[in-house]
Write an enzyme that holds these catalytic residues in place. Sequence first.
Site, PDB file in Angstrom:
ATOM      1  N   HIS A   1      35.288  36.627  37.858  1.00  0.00           N
ATOM      2  CA  HIS A   1      34.855  37.115  39.175  1.00  0.00           C
ATOM      3  C   HIS A   1      33.357  36.925  39.367  1.00  0.00           C
ATOM      4  O   HIS A   1      32.755  37.580  40.214  1.00  0.00           O
ATOM      5  CB  HIS A   1      35.192  38.597  39.316  1.00  0.00           C
ATOM      6  CG  HIS A   1      36.618  38.932  39.051  1.00  0.00           C
ATOM      7  ND1 HIS A   1      37.638  38.401  39.788  1.00  0.00           N
ATOM      8  CD2 HIS A   1      37.201  39.734  38.108  1.00  0.00           C
ATOM      9  CE1 HIS A   1      38.803  38.872  39.327  1.00  0.00           C
ATOM     10  NE2 HIS A   1      38.563  39.668  38.305  1.00  0.00           N
TER      11      HIS A   1
ATOM     12  N   HIS B   1      43.026  38.580  41.581  1.00  0.00           N
ATOM     13  CA  HIS B   1      43.653  37.896  40.445  1.00  0.00           C
ATOM     14  C   HIS B   1      44.851  37.100  40.921  1.00  0.00           C
ATOM     15  O   HIS B   1      45.749  36.786  40.144  1.00  0.00           O
ATOM     16  CB  HIS B   1      44.111  38.902  39.397  1.00  0.00           C
ATOM     17  CG  HIS B   1      43.078  39.918  39.050  1.00  0.00           C
ATOM     18  ND1 HIS B   1      42.981  41.129  39.685  1.00  0.00           N
ATOM     19  CD2 HIS B   1      42.069  39.876  38.150  1.00  0.00           C
ATOM     20  CE1 HIS B   1      41.958  41.804  39.168  1.00  0.00           C
ATOM     21  NE2 HIS B   1      41.383  41.064  38.247  1.00  0.00           N
TER      22      HIS B   1
END
Lengths: 333, 333
Positions: A57, A219
């Site tokens: 991320h 995700h």
Amino acid sequence: MKKLINSPDSVVADALRGVEAAHGDRLRVTFDPFTVVRADAPISGKVGLISGGGSGHEPMHGGYVGPGMLDAACPGEVFTSPTPDQMLAATKAVNGGAGVVHIVKNYTGDVLNFEMAADLAKAEGIEVETVLTNDDVAVEDSLYTAGRRGVGVTVLVEKIAGAAAAAGRNLQEVAEIGRRVNANGRSMGVALSACTTPASGRPSFELGEDEVEIGIGIHGEPGRFREPIGSAAQLASRLMTPILEDLPFRSGDRVLAFVNGMGGTPLIELYVFYAEVAKLAAEHGLKLERNLVGNYITSLEMQGASITLLKLDDELLRYWDAPVDTPALRWGA
Amino acid sequence: MKKLINSPDSVVADALRGVEAAHGDRLRVTFDPFTVVRADAPISGKVGLISGGGSGHEPMHGGYVGPGMLDAACPGEVFTSPTPDQMLAATKAVNGGAGVVHIVKNYTGDVLNFEMAADLAKAEGIEVETVLTNDDVAVEDSLYTAGRRGVGVTVLVEKIAGAAAAAGRNLQEVAEIGRRVNANGRSMGVALSACTTPASGRPSFELGEDEVEIGIGIHGEPGRFREPIGSAAQLASRLMTPILEDLPFRSGDRVLAFVNGMGGTPLIELYVFYAEVAKLAAEHGLKLERNLVGNYITSLEMQGASITLLKLDDELLRYWDAPVDTPALRWGA
């Protein structure tokens, strides 16, 4: 799968070697366990702030370590929670005697591991407060989450609570400000493509040639629905309507608008998207007082974007504007 | 083709509406012709700096307009040179009486149009100096270029010459410093995937499943060769060897290393890549004094990265470190 990596097994360690090489003058990187810590930590008398989560991320969270933001970050393997020993090590590294705030995105693994780390830290005499982020309005009870997922607002919590800690606020105050940011923030995202973790080597899901996923998780968790891709204006409306209704945001509210890229969408498209967000916000009567446009909480090379709106008050605005000096966010004196 | 846009025809205008909405407090955006100008321009007595080029390389150039860097940018259509009237408008908008520097990447269209704009400006009594960037060691005489292409060093020229102008240096001095940055900088890139312009709707070239293009241009122009993808360490070596040999860089040289993402490569991979670059630089005896890691001169959603090395001296280093306040680069007081 084509990636600029050495091996799927060493991606996180290799990236941390890069962080150390690039920012070793201001950050201390440890490899056993993985932590990224302000070089000058612990700072006596200052509330410490740590966060962490699966890697993939970036720049979240390691890119937000520095004066005015986080004191440390704990990177897990890609899309995998860090472990309690990482969190405990980071907590101890940043404890300047005023307690430590854990900023935790609401994913089951992160929540459990941060709870365990907090218990371990408390057993060693360190006061810990936890700020949970759960700003994603897309779905309840997702693939890795009970309740709502924590997404874009996490960046804003880290900045604003970080500034409060830098200003000398105490543990309860810093945690309260962090929780207020989460309570006043709402997010939702759209994916134009899936992403591929190095370990799996396959796209996390399949999208049709002209299809997007509305309400995507960071995700690749499923969103609300799929549909043929529309214009940027239509997609902005798809995300803004549920965000605006959820808090709800009301005419006259002062707002920070954050258009975040998922990693693989070029900046020119993020600005196209921001124009539509700003237009919808104006139509709703919001006062757009601040904004952030770019790749700040990503999903590897996923194409897509998310919108986060944060209702501001004078205090949150002042802490947003306060100086910050991290690899990914830098401004002010 | 899936893109977060309204229409292929309006991408640049729509993105500029987003730039205006996000940064209208500090930038002035004009639409006929397209320019992005510092809100406080012209600044009396300061040398003005403008640049420009095809869109699709964001944040370059519009993201570099602000105190300490550019006074204005001229965005062309995607991968298409801006027109002389844009450049003339920008030149006039930033002329504070001390002359204007044009920073031009070496692509035939840009060079010709900036030459014409400089002539028009001179005819109106504005002194103009041109700094041409041609740092890409990959190939001579590429698809759109006679000589070498201008790539990553352009960001460094804009920052360093911008700081020199902010410090009050005169037109010849600012231009000389910009030329020195170009002369001391070398770059090369690799593509893992092609990019797709909104207008064409098709990938600019085809790469095999496991193939990369070494020496890629920022518009997908052919590089030196294609080969099966290697590790990040191998790819870094593929780019670093020609860069190091070309200047040449010598043991003991003080260097700024810039690892640039092409737009679609996640930051975690850029840090993996930077670790390898730093290792090779150290093996070569270079002193890595500064670095920049991120997406700064992109090719839409292309996956890949480029390396730029800049040999530093005290003056260049001081201007690199000087405060800057633009949408894409911000630091210092």
